[in-house]
Design an enzyme around this catalytic site. Structure first.
Site, PDB file in Angstrom:
ATOM      1  N   HIS A 278      -5.558  14.156 -15.366  1.00 53.71           N
ATOM      2  CA  HIS A 278      -6.402  13.376 -14.473  1.00 53.71           C
ATOM      3  C   HIS A 278      -6.848  14.063 -13.190  1.00 53.71           C
ATOM      4  CE1 HIS A 278      -4.805  10.239 -17.105  1.00 53.71           C
ATOM      5  NE2 HIS A 278      -5.843   9.498 -16.750  1.00 53.71           N
ATOM      6  N   HIS A 384       0.014   5.182 -13.185  1.00 54.34           N
ATOM      7  CA  HIS A 384      -1.208   5.770 -13.724  1.00 54.34           C
ATOM      8  C   HIS A 384      -2.123   6.275 -12.594  1.00 54.34           C
ATOM      9  CE1 HIS A 384      -3.823   6.067 -17.432  1.00 54.34           C
ATOM     10  NE2 HIS A 384      -4.614   6.501 -16.463  1.00 54.34           N
ATOM     11  N   HIS A 463     -11.099   4.332 -10.520  1.00 52.99           N
ATOM     12  CA  HIS A 463     -10.956   5.783 -10.564  1.00 52.99           C
ATOM     13  C   HIS A 463     -11.615   6.402  -9.332  1.00 52.99           C
ATOM     14  CE1 HIS A 463      -9.922   4.989 -14.725  1.00 52.99           C
ATOM     15  NE2 HIS A 463      -9.561   6.249 -14.885  1.00 52.99           N
TER      16      HIS A 463
END
Length: 599
Positions: A278, A384, A463
């Protein structure tokens, strides 16, 4: 003015060699290219749409390169080449070639006090995707241009994508499974392991505003999908530009750097850490922030050792030394479940299962097997983290935690603020929640799940919560689990670009700008994607990387947009398709050759 044709065919090489001088081994020497040396195509074997003009021991200055556009409407790419770039490649880098094309190139430079202009032609071959299977709709990504304002015609967009491959079964040992009928079926299909199965072949391209591919990174440069090599598995992500004209990336057990010519330097994660995915962020001091997990972590709450999932931030220097660690299990609350119970189990990042679309799990199931599944506690996917940003004003990090919210944490590991709904935070962390206010500083009333009465909304499964050049916070609000729930109709979901202003002294947050809610379902990206403010043209740039992702009949859309900040008019809209249905792109980055090669 000199003209040269360079071709990749063997016949041409032999013909040119016949009339050239020979080297010490008696083999044909490469012919010069005008006043300089030979032109070498794909010099690092990783970027087939690039070339280097060798300097041939000559000192040149004031260098500019123009790769001319193809056809009447082709986009020319022109950029200066600085002295450091010339040294790095021992030549003049040629970037932005078309595949399967006789490219026209103009070089301008000074040599021995003279201004020289040379015209060259470079013939390229095709580009190849090495991971095709029966699900493929395309061999290379299809690009559809909807709108480009003429002021943006020179834009170039790097699309960081991937292509799922059947080869992943050698890591997962998972065969076909029946469609889930309940949340218990979802959990039964998961494996008690870390993020090693989070694996796909990289697919990285640069597209221009005519929809042409102008750069391609060889998939095998960082990835090996045909043999079991854990050091070259994972998903290539976290691409951000560095201060010296390279780009960062993370992929599984490694992280590293590449430039557009295909030079790659990478490092193994520090001992004791794994699964870098990520996010990787270049800091102003020359160090880098990497999102990883911890091996053999003692879970004090459950008295066991686990392999954690996406919950550690590492600071490393340019030589790969570990300098600092943020352990989010200790800084935040790994047992907060408020958003987790509202998530769509069909898509948790790039773990995509269309059969589970719309299903959720209950609170009682969140302490199910350890592994890369939504759940609470160290060893499960409770945090996450999908983006990192650094605030140099106070040496703090700003994180997007897809399953918790947006958080700023100091070097001392204390939480400075949280942007998230109030539900579920413990007493200490609840004190760090920012209060929504309007433009006049008046408090906006919101319920505990985040549904607000005024002009404000929190982000959900967001995000790229990044610090903008203006000092504001921008984020791609995916919108899954909005208000910690699933809507009755999935088509009621929306995604948006959003900008916030944080007042740290008064602990308030104001929503300054948003776009996307009005586009509704057709603009919805359940996972991945990015958004950022671009000061150079006063736009909000973003990429919806997973539009139509649950449609098994068509590849997924990755939509590039630049939205005028003042008018909210769409200045750019370009769709890049995945190679297969049920795949998802990750992010997009604007590429500016003059800054990358001009150093």
């Amino acid at each position: 003015m000199k003209k040269t044709l360079i071709c990749t065919s063997l016949a041409t090489v032999l013909l040119l060699g016949a009339i050239a001088t020979v080297n010490a081994a008696g083999l044909p020497a490469a012919p010069p290219s005008g006043e300089l040396g030979a032109i070498v195509i794909n010099p690092y074997k990783n970027s087939p749409l690039t070339a280097v003009v060798n300097l041939h021991n000559k000192e040149i200055s004031d260098v500019t390169v123009t790769v001319h556009g193809k056809g009447k409407n082709g986009v020319p790419i022109s950029y200066p080449v600085g002295p450091q770039t010339l040294l790095r490649h021992d030549g003049v880098p040629i970037f932005g070639l078309y595949a399967n094309h006789r490219n026209n190139i103009t070089l301008n430079f000074n040599l021995d006090g003279k201004k020289i202009t040379e015209e060259h032609q470079i013939v390229t071959g095709g580009i190849e995707s090495k991971y095709l299977d029966h699900r493929n709709h395309y061999a290379i990504p299809a690009v559809n241009v909807t709108k480009v304002d003429r002021k943006f015609a020179d834009r170039l967009y790097l699309v960081n994508s991937n292509s799922s491959t059947a080869h992943g079964s050698d890591l997962n040992w998972v065969g076909p499974k029946p469609p889930p009928k309940s949340t218990a079926d979802i959990l039964a299909a998961q494996k008690a392991m870390g993020a090693i199965p989070f694996d796909a072949a990289p697919l990285n391209i640069i597209v221009d505003t005519e929809g042409e591919i102008r750069w391609w990174l060889n998939q095998d440069a960082t990835y090996e999908g045909h043999d079991i090599d854990l050091n070259k598995r994972g998903i290539m992500m976290g691409i951000n530009e560095t201060q010296d004209g390279m780009f960062t990336f993370v992929q599984g057990q490694r992280y590293g750097f590449f430039d557009l010519m295909g030079r790659i330097d990478d490092y193994r994660l520090p001992r004791g850490y794994a699964d870098a995915t990520h996010a990787m962020w270049p800091m102003e001091n020359g160090n880098f922030l990497v999102r990883a997990s911890k091996q053999n972590y003692y879970n004090q709450w459950e008295d066991t050792y686990v392999h954690t999932v996406r919950d550690h931030i590492l600071e490393v220097d340019a030589r790969g030394n570990l300098l600092d660690v943020w352990d989010l299990n200790k800084i935040l609350d790994p047992y907060r479940e408020s958003l987790l119970v509202g998530l769509d189990m069909g898509a948790v990042c790039l773990n995509i299962d269309a059969d589970a679309a719309g299903m959720t799990i209950g609170a009682a199931e969140l302490d199910a097997p350890y592994g890369d599944i939504p759940g609470v506690g160290p060893g499960r996917n409770w945090a996450h983290v999908n983006s990192i940003s650094h605030d140099p004003s106070d040496d703090s990090i700003i994180l997007s935690l897809r399953h918790q919210g947006n958080v700023k944490i100091g070097r001392d590991k204390d939480v400075k603020w949280i942007i998230a709904p109030r539900e579920g935070w413990n007493n200490e962390l609840a004190k760090k929640l920012l209060t929504p206010v309007d433009s006049k500083g008046k408090k906006i009333k919101c319920n505990d799940k985040g549904k607000c009465e005024g002009d404000f909304d929190f982000t959900y499964t967001q995000h790229t919560t990044w610090l903008s050049p203006k000092g504001t916070i921008t984020s791609l609000d995916n919108g899954d689990g909005r208000w910690n729930d699933q809507p009755v109709m999935p088509t009621d979901k929306w995604t948006r670009f959003v900008e916030y202003k944080v007042d740290e002294e008064n602990m308030t947050v104001e929503q300054l700008w948003e776009y996307g809610k009005e586009r509704g379902w057709e603009w919805y990206s359940p996972v991945t994607s990015n958004a950022e403010y671009r000061a150079d043209r006063d736009t909000m740039f973003g990429f919806g990387g997973s539009i139509d992702m649950f449609d098994p009949s068509t590849p997924t859309i990755g939509r590039i947009n630049e939205i005028d900040y003042k008018t909210k008019e769409v200045m750019v809209e370009i769709d890049v398709m995945t190679l297969k249905p049920l795949d998802g792109h990750y992010r997009s980055v604007i590429v500016t050759p003059k800054t990358l090669f001009g150093k």
